[in-house]
Write a protein that holds these residues in place. Structure first.
Motif, PDB file in Angstrom:
ATOM      1  N   ARG A   1       6.635   7.900  -4.155  1.00 35.10           N
ATOM      2  CA  ARG A   1       6.213   6.518  -4.667  1.00 35.10           C
ATOM      3  C   ARG A   1       4.952   6.504  -5.429  1.00 35.10           C
ATOM      4  O   ARG A   1       4.739   5.274  -6.021  1.00 35.10           O
ATOM      5  CB  ARG A   1       5.832   5.770  -3.101  1.00 35.10           C
ATOM      6  CG  ARG A   1       6.950   5.469  -2.030  1.00 35.10           C
ATOM      7  CD  ARG A   1       6.435   4.786  -1.099  1.00 35.10           C
ATOM      8  NE  ARG A   1       7.500   4.544  -0.165  1.00 35.10           N
ATOM      9  CZ  ARG A   1       7.499   4.514   1.195  1.00 35.10           C
ATOM     10  NH1 ARG A   1       6.340   5.032   1.735  1.00 35.10           N
ATOM     11  NH2 ARG A   1       8.501   4.305   1.873  1.00 35.10           N
ATOM     12  N   GLN A   2       4.541   7.559  -5.632  1.00 37.58           N
ATOM     13  CA  GLN A   2       3.382   7.436  -6.712  1.00 37.58           C
ATOM     14  C   GLN A   2       3.725   7.064  -8.123  1.00 37.58           C
ATOM     15  O   GLN A   2       3.255   6.705  -9.071  1.00 37.58           O
ATOM     16  CB  GLN A   2       2.606   8.692  -6.610  1.00 37.58           C
ATOM     17  CG  GLN A   2       1.543   8.756  -5.516  1.00 37.58           C
ATOM     18  CD  GLN A   2       0.787  10.125  -5.378  1.00 37.58           C
ATOM     19  OE1 GLN A   2       0.210  10.593  -6.627  1.00 37.58           O
ATOM     20  NE2 GLN A   2       0.517  10.523  -4.198  1.00 37.58           N
TER      21      GLN A   2
ATOM     22  N   LEU B   1      -5.938   8.904  -4.068  1.00 32.32           N
ATOM     23  CA  LEU B   1      -4.895   9.790  -4.392  1.00 32.32           C
ATOM     24  C   LEU B   1      -5.209  10.733  -5.411  1.00 32.32           C
ATOM     25  O   LEU B   1      -4.172  11.626  -5.977  1.00 32.32           O
ATOM     26  CB  LEU B   1      -3.391   9.175  -4.650  1.00 32.32           C
ATOM     27  CG  LEU B   1      -2.980   8.215  -3.561  1.00 32.32           C
ATOM     28  CD1 LEU B   1      -1.758   7.431  -3.737  1.00 32.32           C
ATOM     29  CD2 LEU B   1      -2.481   8.970  -2.315  1.00 32.32           C
TER      30      LEU B   1
ATOM     31  N   ASP C   1       5.543   9.805   0.130  1.00 33.37           N
ATOM     32  CA  ASP C   1       4.039   9.354  -0.509  1.00 33.37           C
ATOM     33  C   ASP C   1       4.062   9.766  -2.105  1.00 33.37           C
ATOM     34  O   ASP C   1       3.627   8.911  -2.754  1.00 33.37           O
ATOM     35  CB  ASP C   1       2.831   9.674   0.162  1.00 33.37           C
ATOM     36  CG  ASP C   1       3.094   9.164   1.584  1.00 33.37           C
ATOM     37  OD1 ASP C   1       3.622   8.138   1.900  1.00 33.37           O
ATOM     38  OD2 ASP C   1       2.528   9.828   2.609  1.00 33.37           O
TER      39      ASP C   1
ATOM     40  N   PHE D   1      -4.570  -6.994  -1.886  1.00 33.22           N
ATOM     41  CA  PHE D   1      -5.286  -6.780  -0.710  1.00 33.22           C
ATOM     42  C   PHE D   1      -6.232  -7.799  -0.660  1.00 33.22           C
ATOM     43  O   PHE D   1      -7.512  -7.670  -1.644  1.00 33.22           O
ATOM     44  CB  PHE D   1      -5.926  -5.419  -0.731  1.00 33.22           C
ATOM     45  CG  PHE D   1      -4.755  -4.367  -1.013  1.00 33.22           C
ATOM     46  CD1 PHE D   1      -3.629  -4.262  -0.043  1.00 33.22           C
ATOM     47  CD2 PHE D   1      -4.975  -3.139  -1.831  1.00 33.22           C
ATOM     48  CE1 PHE D   1      -2.492  -3.408  -0.354  1.00 33.22           C
ATOM     49  CE2 PHE D   1      -4.004  -2.106  -1.895  1.00 33.22           C
ATOM     50  CZ  PHE D   1      -2.669  -2.366  -1.205  1.00 33.22           C
TER      51      PHE D   1
ATOM     52  N   SER E   1       0.889  -1.103   0.070  1.00 33.56           N
ATOM     53  CA  SER E   1      -0.231   0.022   0.107  1.00 33.56           C
ATOM     54  C   SER E   1       0.933   1.244   0.102  1.00 33.56           C
ATOM     55  O   SER E   1       0.752   2.062  -0.802  1.00 33.56           O
ATOM     56  CB  SER E   1      -0.717  -0.070   1.142  1.00 33.56           C
ATOM     57  OG  SER E   1      -1.764   1.250   1.339  1.00 33.56           O
ATOM     58  N   ARG E   2       1.994   1.307   0.845  1.00 26.82           N
ATOM     59  CA  ARG E   2       2.672   2.410   0.835  1.00 26.82           C
ATOM     60  C   ARG E   2       3.492   2.470  -0.578  1.00 26.82           C
ATOM     61  O   ARG E   2       3.677   3.622  -0.862  1.00 26.82           O
ATOM     62  CB  ARG E   2       4.177   2.274   1.801  1.00 26.82           C
ATOM     63  CG  ARG E   2       3.451   2.343   3.252  1.00 26.82           C
ATOM     64  CD  ARG E   2       2.577   3.472   3.757  1.00 26.82           C
ATOM     65  NE  ARG E   2       3.193   4.757   3.439  1.00 26.82           N
ATOM     66  CZ  ARG E   2       4.127   5.416   4.400  1.00 26.82           C
ATOM     67  NH1 ARG E   2       4.071   4.868   5.645  1.00 26.82           N
ATOM     68  NH2 ARG E   2       4.667   6.574   4.259  1.00 26.82           N
ATOM     69  N   SER E   3       3.787   1.552  -1.227  1.00 27.13           N
ATOM     70  CA  SER E   3       4.479   1.804  -2.333  1.00 27.13           C
ATOM     71  C   SER E   3       3.774   2.248  -3.494  1.00 27.13           C
ATOM     72  O   SER E   3       4.165   2.786  -4.342  1.00 27.13           O
ATOM     73  CB  SER E   3       4.980   0.183  -2.736  1.00 27.13           C
ATOM     74  OG  SER E   3       4.181  -0.480  -3.544  1.00 27.13           O
ATOM     75  N   LEU E   4       2.452   2.060  -3.177  1.00 30.00           N
ATOM     76  CA  LEU E   4       1.408   2.836  -4.103  1.00 30.00           C
ATOM     77  C   LEU E   4       1.361   4.277  -3.991  1.00 30.00           C
ATOM     78  O   LEU E   4       0.767   5.115  -4.833  1.00 30.00           O
ATOM     79  CB  LEU E   4       0.195   2.175  -4.186  1.00 30.00           C
ATOM     80  CG  LEU E   4       0.027   0.827  -4.721  1.00 30.00           C
ATOM     81  CD1 LEU E   4      -1.268   0.106  -4.192  1.00 30.00           C
ATOM     82  CD2 LEU E   4       0.165   0.806  -6.298  1.00 30.00           C
ATOM     83  N   GLY E   5       1.752   4.564  -2.783  1.00 29.48           N
ATOM     84  CA  GLY E   5       2.079   6.143  -2.818  1.00 29.48           C
ATOM     85  C   GLY E   5       0.877   6.485  -1.589  1.00 29.48           C
ATOM     86  O   GLY E   5       0.848   7.661  -1.201  1.00 29.48           O
TER      87      GLY E   5
END
Lengths: 226, 240
Positions: free
Chosen positions: B76-77, B105, B73, B89, A130-134
């Motif tokens: 990483r996007q 986001l 954050d 997930f 999840s963090r790697s997606l931003g």
């Protein structure tokens, strides 16, 4: 067996059961809110939050609920902290609020430990993905970690809700007219020692058994994605 | 695009990366190979700060990223990552897995994100799985979804951390095919893998790491055919 008191006193049990349910609902909601915050504090990297949460949980779990209730109900007003008496809670609003506060403070500590273990049981790859997606830490917690944690801990949490219903009987000592208090009143008024208590026990059982069935259904529903 | 200078990473007393220098340009497919414990994965994870470098610099699109001021954050996007264990997930459907980040986001509205997701699912041949939960998918399908999930953020670079290592052998091919497709579309990729065939065919550059350092790098075919260092030769002899 002598249940001849029932026609005259049945209302005591109904009102008592209603108040027990009310106590339990408020306690469970506040306990879970408190528990989530304490759990997040306990897993945070902030040393102060961490210490506060750990100390809270240890102290609450390490002291009797009865002592906590007395401290809150008798002790706090003595140092100038009084409880409000909201009208919808009726004549004994102040006692009621004190009871809810004491039970929630107590339950929060147990819920915190359940939630913490639930959060830590979620694979750490979930956080990384999840963090790697931003996504930020907070939204990862909210959308990814906590929903999975809740699913993992539903049985333990359900057990805690059942404990809350049962333990709420202890607040009869500060005069809240819940099920135990009212059963005791009937016992005193009628001089019948056993049967009123049996009725109370039966009602407690119906409450907890129903809840445990509902939790079973909820658990099965949530298992869809497994 | 990515410049790594004297990158060092320690875990306590254990020195995992002992000074990595590398410059990766747009459109390159850099394949990182090496024995386990050589620091390949750690190197990759330092690039999107899943691991915080102990020393050195990582510069991404002109900005030093291992810096207190970096918005991790936001960074990483633009860097997609695919994991060995997929890490889908489990409580969300495939479509929700893919659209979560773009929608949250604010990269796209819900409708746009779903359209992008469906397009990408089409490209990897999994359009019929949009409503499925991850546990209903095979390993190869999960990994293709994980790739799509990363692509949905339209990153500038994709990191692959042993993407086929936990797959059954018959599923390796379908995942490599998707990665090959990506390379053809000139996606910048950094791939840690044990798939030597893929490295030779698709890689534009091969990096052999051992003991926290880059021992040898070059055009994959040349490194495979004429390894210059003894450690590269030893390693290749064992795996080929």
């Amino acid at each position: 067996m002598n249940f001849s008191f029932l026609p005259k006193y049945y209302n005591f049990f109904i009102i008592g059961a209603k108040n027990t349910v009310l106590l339990a609902i408020f306690t469970v909601i506040l306990g879970v809110v408190l528990g989530v915050f304490l759990a997040l504090m306990k897993i945070s990297r902030n040393k102060i939050l961490n210490f506060v949460s750990t100390a809270y949980i240890e102290v609450i779990r390490g002291t009797p609920l009865l002592v906590q209730i007395f401290i809150i109900y008798y002790g706090l007003p003595a140092i100038g902290i009084n409880f409000p008496a909201p009208a919808f809670l009726g004549e004994y609003g102040e006692e009621f609020v004190a009871g809810i506060v004491a039970l929630s403070i107590n339950s929060g500590a147990y819920v915190a430990e359940i939630i913490r273990s639930g959060i830590q049981s979620v694979d750490k790859g979930q956080m990384e993905a999840s963090r790697s997606l931003g996504l930020s830490y907070n939204s990862t917690m909210r959308h990814i970690i906590i929903p999975q944690a809740l699913k993992n801990i539903l049985p333990a949490l359900g057990n805690e809700f059942i404990v809350v219903i049962k333990e709420s009987s202890i607040v009869s000592v500060i005069g809240i007219h819940e099920l135990m208090y009212n059963a005791n009143t009937v016992r005193g008024n009628t001089f019948i020692p056993l049967e009123p208590l049996l009725i109370a026990a039966a009602i407690y059982f119906v409450l907890t058994f129903t809840l445990s069935k509902f939790l079973g259904i909820a658990e099965r529903r949530m298992r869809v994605s497994d | 695009m990515i410049e790594v200078k004297k990158l060092i990473k320690d875990f306590g007393k254990l020195k995992v990366l002992k000074g990595i220098d590398v410059h990766i340009k747009k459109g390159e497919v850099v394949v990182v190979i090496g024995p386990s414990g050589s620091g390949k994965s750690t190197f990759l994870r330092c690039l999107n700060l899943l691991e915080e470098p102990t020393g050195g610099e990582v510069i991404f699109e002109g900005k030093k990223i291992n810096d207190k001021k970096t918005d991790v954050d936001l960074l990483r996007q633009n860097i997609g990552m695919v994991f060995q264990q997929f890490n889908l997930f489990p409580h969300m459907t495939v479509l929700e897995n893919i659209t979560l980040a773009p929608v949250k986001l604010k990269k796209a509205s819900k409708e746009e994100a779903q359209k992008i997701a469906v397009d990408l699912l089409n490209q990897v041949g999994l359009e019929d799985k949009a409503g499925a939960y991850p546990n209903q998918l095979s390993g190869g399908q999960k990994q293709r979804i994980a790739i799509v999930r990363a692509l949905a953020m339209s990153p500038d670079v994709m990191l692959f951390d042993e993407p086929t290592s936990s797959l059954d052998p018959e599923m390796v091919g379908e995942v490599l095919e998707v990665m090959r497709e990506l390379a053809r579309d000139e996606m910048t990729m950094i791939v840690v893998t044990h798939e030597m065939g893929f490295a030779r065919e698709v890689g534009t550059r091969l990096m052999f790491m051992d003991d926290g350092k880059i021992v040898e790098e070059g055009i994959p075919k040349e490194v495979f055919d004429n390894p210059r260092h003894r450690r590269t030769r030893d390693f290749l002899r064992k795996v080929l």
